[in-house]
Design an enzyme around this catalytic site. Structure first.
Site, PDB file in Angstrom:
ATOM      1  N   HIS A  20     -19.195   8.679  35.829  1.00 27.12           N
ATOM      2  CA  HIS A  20     -20.363   8.096  36.504  1.00 27.12           C
ATOM      3  C   HIS A  20     -20.010   6.702  36.986  1.00 27.12           C
ATOM      4  O   HIS A  20     -18.845   6.284  36.927  1.00 27.12           O
ATOM      5  CB  HIS A  20     -21.593   8.130  35.591  1.00 27.12           C
ATOM      6  CG  HIS A  20     -21.445   7.371  34.290  1.00 27.12           C
ATOM      7  ND1 HIS A  20     -21.225   6.015  34.225  1.00 27.12           N
ATOM      8  CD2 HIS A  20     -21.464   7.792  32.999  1.00 27.12           C
ATOM      9  CE1 HIS A  20     -21.152   5.625  32.967  1.00 27.12           C
ATOM     10  NE2 HIS A  20     -21.278   6.698  32.193  1.00 27.12           N
ATOM     11  N   HIS A  69     -17.727   4.303  34.711  1.00 30.37           N
ATOM     12  CA  HIS A  69     -16.284   4.592  34.701  1.00 30.37           C
ATOM     13  C   HIS A  69     -15.675   4.241  36.055  1.00 30.37           C
ATOM     14  O   HIS A  69     -14.570   3.690  36.139  1.00 30.37           O
ATOM     15  CB  HIS A  69     -16.021   6.080  34.448  1.00 30.37           C
ATOM     16  CG  HIS A  69     -16.779   6.657  33.288  1.00 30.37           C
ATOM     17  ND1 HIS A  69     -17.670   7.685  33.434  1.00 30.37           N
ATOM     18  CD2 HIS A  69     -16.780   6.341  31.976  1.00 30.37           C
ATOM     19  CE1 HIS A  69     -18.196   7.989  32.263  1.00 30.37           C
ATOM     20  NE2 HIS A  69     -17.669   7.176  31.359  1.00 30.37           N
ATOM     21  N   CYS A 120     -21.561   5.239  13.115  1.00 23.89           N
ATOM     22  CA  CYS A 120     -22.123   5.724  14.390  1.00 23.89           C
ATOM     23  C   CYS A 120     -21.060   6.594  15.045  1.00 23.89           C
ATOM     24  O   CYS A 120     -19.980   6.097  15.380  1.00 23.89           O
ATOM     25  CB  CYS A 120     -22.514   4.574  15.321  1.00 23.89           C
ATOM     26  SG  CYS A 120     -22.852   5.170  17.010  1.00 23.89           S
ATOM     27  N   CYS A 169     -19.962   5.481  18.603  1.00 25.46           N
ATOM     28  CA  CYS A 169     -19.004   4.366  18.617  1.00 25.46           C
ATOM     29  C   CYS A 169     -17.731   4.747  17.886  1.00 25.46           C
ATOM     30  O   CYS A 169     -16.704   4.115  18.059  1.00 25.46           O
ATOM     31  CB  CYS A 169     -19.532   3.134  17.896  1.00 25.46           C
ATOM     32  SG  CYS A 169     -20.950   2.353  18.613  1.00 25.46           S
ATOM     33  N   CYS A 192     -27.809   2.413  15.660  1.00 32.81           N
ATOM     34  CA  CYS A 192     -26.651   1.697  16.195  1.00 32.81           C
ATOM     35  C   CYS A 192     -27.095   0.739  17.303  1.00 32.81           C
ATOM     36  O   CYS A 192     -27.880   1.124  18.168  1.00 32.81           O
ATOM     37  CB  CYS A 192     -25.652   2.715  16.747  1.00 32.81           C
ATOM     38  SG  CYS A 192     -24.561   2.027  17.977  1.00 32.81           S
ATOM     39  N   HIS A 226     -25.782   2.319  20.834  1.00 31.95           N
ATOM     40  CA  HIS A 226     -26.243   3.633  21.307  1.00 31.95           C
ATOM     41  C   HIS A 226     -27.675   3.974  20.921  1.00 31.95           C
ATOM     42  O   HIS A 226     -28.205   4.993  21.351  1.00 31.95           O
ATOM     43  CB  HIS A 226     -25.313   4.741  20.786  1.00 31.95           C
ATOM     44  CG  HIS A 226     -23.941   4.635  21.350  1.00 31.95           C
ATOM     45  ND1 HIS A 226     -22.935   3.923  20.745  1.00 31.95           N
ATOM     46  CD2 HIS A 226     -23.434   5.122  22.505  1.00 31.95           C
ATOM     47  CE1 HIS A 226     -21.847   3.992  21.495  1.00 31.95           C
ATOM     48  NE2 HIS A 226     -22.123   4.706  22.557  1.00 31.95           N
ATOM     49  N   LYS A 237     -28.397   0.172  30.359  1.00 28.65           N
ATOM     50  CA  LYS A 237     -27.019   0.521  30.684  1.00 28.65           C
ATOM     51  C   LYS A 237     -26.981   1.971  31.173  1.00 28.65           C
ATOM     52  O   LYS A 237     -27.563   2.849  30.541  1.00 28.65           O
ATOM     53  CB  LYS A 237     -26.157   0.385  29.430  1.00 28.65           C
ATOM     54  CG  LYS A 237     -24.716   0.760  29.671  1.00 28.65           C
ATOM     55  CD  LYS A 237     -23.928   0.872  28.364  1.00 28.65           C
ATOM     56  CE  LYS A 237     -22.512   1.303  28.661  1.00 28.65           C
ATOM     57  NZ  LYS A 237     -21.899   2.070  27.609  1.00 28.65           N
ATOM     58  N   LYS A 260     -24.491   8.241  29.420  1.00 33.67           N
ATOM     59  CA  LYS A 260     -24.902   9.614  29.159  1.00 33.67           C
ATOM     60  C   LYS A 260     -25.972   9.633  28.063  1.00 33.67           C
ATOM     61  O   LYS A 260     -26.965  10.339  28.158  1.00 33.67           O
ATOM     62  CB  LYS A 260     -23.693  10.437  28.726  1.00 33.67           C
ATOM     63  CG  LYS A 260     -24.067  11.889  28.664  1.00 33.67           C
ATOM     64  CD  LYS A 260     -22.897  12.774  28.358  1.00 33.67           C
ATOM     65  CE  LYS A 260     -23.389  14.198  28.292  1.00 33.67           C
ATOM     66  NZ  LYS A 260     -22.873  14.947  27.189  1.00 33.67           N
TER      67      LYS A 260
HETATM   68  N1  MSP Z   1     -12.812   5.925  24.878  1.00 30.50           N
HETATM   69  C1  MSP Z   1     -13.333   4.624  24.801  1.00 30.50           C
HETATM   70  C2  MSP Z   1     -12.329   3.612  25.324  1.00 30.50           C
HETATM   71  C3  MSP Z   1     -10.989   3.638  24.699  1.00 30.50           C
HETATM   72  S1  MSP Z   1      -9.911   2.505  25.408  1.00 30.50           S
HETATM   73  C4  MSP Z   1      -8.602   2.463  24.452  1.00 30.50           C
HETATM   74  C5  MSP Z   1     -14.614   4.522  25.591  1.00 30.50           C
HETATM   75  N2  MSP Z   1     -14.793   5.439  26.543  1.00 30.50           N
HETATM   76  S2  MSP Z   1     -16.066   5.574  27.503  1.00 30.50           S
HETATM   77  O1  MSP Z   1     -15.936   6.833  28.187  1.00 30.50           O
HETATM   78  O2  MSP Z   1     -17.265   5.345  26.791  1.00 30.50           O
HETATM   79  O3  MSP Z   1     -15.869   4.494  28.612  1.00 30.50           O
HETATM   80  C6  MSP Z   1     -16.161   3.182  28.341  1.00 30.50           C
HETATM   81  C7  MSP Z   1     -15.890   2.325  29.556  1.00 30.50           C
HETATM   82  O4  MSP Z   1     -16.530   2.841  30.739  1.00 30.50           O
HETATM   83  C8  MSP Z   1     -16.493   0.961  29.389  1.00 30.50           C
HETATM   84  O5  MSP Z   1     -15.701   0.088  28.699  1.00 30.50           O
HETATM   85  C9  MSP Z   1     -16.635   0.536  30.804  1.00 30.50           C
HETATM   86  O6  MSP Z   1     -15.367   0.160  31.252  1.00 30.50           O
HETATM   87  C10 MSP Z   1     -17.087   1.807  31.486  1.00 30.50           C
HETATM   88  N3  MSP Z   1     -18.545   1.930  31.485  1.00 30.50           N
HETATM   89  C11 MSP Z   1     -19.278   2.974  30.972  1.00 30.50           C
HETATM   90  N4  MSP Z   1     -20.602   2.749  31.254  1.00 30.50           N
HETATM   91  C12 MSP Z   1     -20.742   1.594  31.922  1.00 30.50           C
HETATM   92  C13 MSP Z   1     -21.797   0.988  32.645  1.00 30.50           C
HETATM   93  N5  MSP Z   1     -23.028   1.425  32.642  1.00 30.50           N
HETATM   94  N6  MSP Z   1     -21.491  -0.087  33.415  1.00 30.50           N
HETATM   95  C14 MSP Z   1     -20.208  -0.512  33.582  1.00 30.50           C
HETATM   96  N7  MSP Z   1     -19.204   0.046  32.926  1.00 30.50           N
HETATM   97  C15 MSP Z   1     -19.454   0.910  31.865  1.00 30.50           C
HETATM   98  O7  MSP Z   1     -15.375   3.622  25.333  1.00 30.50           O
END
Ligand code: MSP
Length: 625
Positions: A18, A21, A126, A129, A144, A147, A302, A305
């Site tokens: 989304h 990412h 959690c 997390c 948490c 989340h 934020k 999902k």
């Molecule tokens: N798997 C872990 C990261 C491991 S790194 C060694 C993780 N994954 S995640 O799928 O949850 O992706 C997290 C990352 O996605 C966040 O750090 C950020 O870079 C991005 N984002 C996810 N949602 C976001 C927003 N709503 N806004 C901006 N970026 C965010 O955490």
């Protein structure tokens, strides 16, 4: 030049890609492209985080094996990056063998440093997390803080990492490297968190099936964050005694290498405390900078999902193209702060800076040059005009901002330069110089200046809008601009061919309808058209024409004959005595043998004319403006 290694977080495979990412990944892609344009060797890594209970549960809910879920979501991430024009050098999956080797080597080294021990672990966990919390850290109802999900109580024997031992080394690292965590507010946050004291960290999970078995500890799997963080080095060949380890040497082990991790603020502590501590323990170099950005919000939450307020970019990409979406993501978020997403904000930005700004300016310049100079760039260049200094300032501001990941500012500088060019054209009015042979030299200079300034502006956009920038550069006869070395004034070739190109950014109204890209005109241009109120004195049909009427109108001190295509909508007798608005300075034309000395204005409702009348009676000849 210093080798540059840039990484995204690796994404969990329990959610489709989304906007969150996409933002991080586009930022890294832009940094990678930017550095390449400066001539640096670059390695850009992204990937997926596939182990852990969270993924195990998500797969079970869909009746899939975890690896089946992972394969499915990996294909979606791959497709998304291709769609967004993101071109990583490598994509690592934590389920790959090469990664497992890296994790095992990491653990071997940490163990050799005496930093692992077995202990009892009680706490609130959690699963989203994959992290233990103290009661104090949880919100009401043991939820948490990230989340908003209920944490569960767990008590098990785990392998612990002596994180507390690294409190002082981490603080010294931060003290000696102010650039280690950026922006500064995040640096301060991490520093005070460490100053508050660090507890040892449990780095294994009992009974976790879907993970890397913990070496030397049967029944335990490697904690997902130790597993996941190691991706940054396993992808380079760490843990493999193989010849391809040249990447490892070049982009990590070598002192010269610049290592940049880009992460969202949700995973700040993992990257600025755990990861450097693991690396210290393993005797490995630390990253140069962890750049931390904020969140895209929708309805003040934020985008995520678990919140169920996902913003997916597929639709915008299909309608507006990947480059426009990339531009928006970087332009509308101040790196480090949160930003609210809305379709309106997207369309406003798109229309103002891309369609009306860049698109229009380019199409004006190219159209005029093609028309005036036989399909080529102007024959005379110019090294003395007001745009030279403007362009140099914009380029300086752009590079200064890019170095600090202030993408909004960098793009503002570029878009400001494009506006200056537009303004310059409005002042110089090259369209007026088109006809006169004696103006050719000044026409050439004006258009060449405009094109050259646009060329420099667009060269700055190459990392952000790779495809569109390349198209624009080709369209203005500067297809060879492939590095920042070409940013100095004067490089645009004279008399070079201008290929035909379609519209760059069709304008969009808020309902999503495409409009033709209207060129903007100045107020002076508008006033070149003289509009006047006139009274219809006589009206008659024209023989053999079922569409045209012949009107005799009075402008007060002058009578005119007009021919108007309104016979099917208006009866002649209904028009006599009515006031209408006419274009008074139109060249006369003969229609069905009658000379028309102006034009009556009508709204055109799907081609049907509806005459315009002043709201109140005014003297004949009154100007309309
Ligand atoms: N798997 C872990 C990261 C491991 S790194 C060694 C993780 N994954 S995640 O799928 O949850 O992706 C997290 C990352 O996605 C966040 O750090 C950020 O870079 C991005 N984002 C996810 N949602 C976001 C927003 N709503 N806004 C901006 N970026 C965010 O955490």
């Amino acid at each position: 030049m210093r080798p540059f290694y840039v990484t995204t977080p690796i994404y969990y495979v329990n959610a489709r890609p989304h906007i969150g990412h996409s933002y991080t990944t586009v930022v890294c892609d832009v940094l990678a492209r930017y550095r390449r344009l400066t001539g640096a060797p670059v390695h850009f890594l992204t990937g997926t985080d596939e182990h852990g209970q969270k993924i195990e549960r998500a797969a079970a809910e869909r009746g899939l094996q975890p690896i089946e879920l992972a394969d499915e979501v990996v294909a979606e991430f791959d497709a998304m990056w291709a769609k967004l024009g993101v071109a990583p050098d490598d994509f690592i999956r934590t389920t790959e063998h090469r990664h497992r080797l890296g994790v095992e080597e990491m653990i071997r080294r940490i163990d050799a440093a005496g930093d692992l021990y077995v202990g009892r672990h009680d706490g609130w966990y959690c699963t989203s997390c994959e992290l233990f919390y103290t009661e104090k850290e949880l919100e009401d109802d043991k939820r948490c803080p990230i989340h908003d999900e209920e944490a569960e109580w767990r008590s098990e024997d785990n392998v612990f990492f002596r994180l507390s031992k690294y409190e002082q080394p981490l603080l010294s690292w931060l003290r000696d490297h102010p650039e280690a965590v950026r922006p500064e507010s995040r640096y301060n946050e991490v520093k005070s968190f460490i100053e508050g004291g660090l507890r040892d960290l449990s780095v294994s999970r009992a009974g976790l099936q879907w993970g890397i078995p913990f070496p030397e500890h049967d029944g335990q799997a490697v904690y997902v964050w130790l597993d996941a963080l190691t991706n940054y080095v396993s992808a380079l060949g760490f843990g493999r005694a193989a010849p391809e380890d040249v990447l490892w040497q070049r982009f990590w082990a070598d002192d010269e290498a610049e290592v940049v991790h880009v992460v969202g603020k949700d995973i700040l502590r993992f990257h600025t405390i755990y990861w450097p501590a693991f690396l210290m323990s393993a005797g490995l170099p630390l990253p140069s900078t962890v750049w931390v950005h904020g969140w895209w919000l929708k309805d003040e939450h934020k985008v995520s999902k678990s919140k169920g307020n996902i913003v997916q970019l597929d639709g915008l990409i299909e309608q507006f193209g990947a480059d426009a979406v990339r531009y928006f993501l970087l332009r509308d978020m101040v790196f480090g702060q949160d930003a609210a997403f809305s379709d309106e904000a997207f369309i406003d930005r798109y229309n103002s800076e891309l369609a009306n700004g860049l698109g229009n300016t380019v199409s004006r310049l190219v159209t005029l040059s093609r028309r005036a100079f036989d399909g080529r760039t102007p024959p005379i260049a110019c090294d003395d005009n007001q745009l030279i200094a403007r362009a140099a300032e914009a380029v300086d501001a752009y590079h200064a901002a890019m170095g600090r990941l202030q993408f909004d500012r960098a793009l503002r500088a570029v878009s400001g330069l494009v506006s200056e060019v537009n303004q310059y054209l409005v002042e110089r009015e090259p369209w007026k110089l088109l006809k006169a042979e004696e103006s050719r030299e000044s026409l050439s200079r004006v258009l060449w200046n405009g094109l050259e300034a646009v060329r420099i502006a667009v060269s700055c956009l190459l990392p952000v809008m790779p495809r569109v920038s390349a198209t624009v550069l080709a369209a203005i006869g500067a297809g060879g601009t492939t590095s920042f070395e070409h940013q100095r004034w004067g490089a645009l070739e004279v008399g070079t061919e201008l290929p035909e190109t379609g519209p760059l950014f069709p304008r969009i109204d808020k309902e999503g309808e495409e409009e033709e890209t209207d060129p903007m005109i100045s107020i002076d241009q508008f006033f070149e058209t003289r509009l006047r109120v006139a009274t219809v004195k006589t009206a008659e049909s024209i023989p053999k024409s079922d569409k045209l009427l012949k009107l005799g109108v009075s402008l007060g001190d002058e009578e005119r004959t007009l021919v108007a295509g309104i016979a099917q909508q208006y009866a002649p007798e209904d028009l006599v005595g009515k006031q209408v608005v006419i274009v008074a300075n139109l060249q006369p034309v003969k229609l069905m043998g009658v000379e028309s000395q102006g034009m009556v204005l009508a709204a055109s409702v799907e081609g049907e004319p509806v005459l315009l009348h002043p709201g109140d009676a005014v003297p004949d000849g009154t100007p309309v403006r």
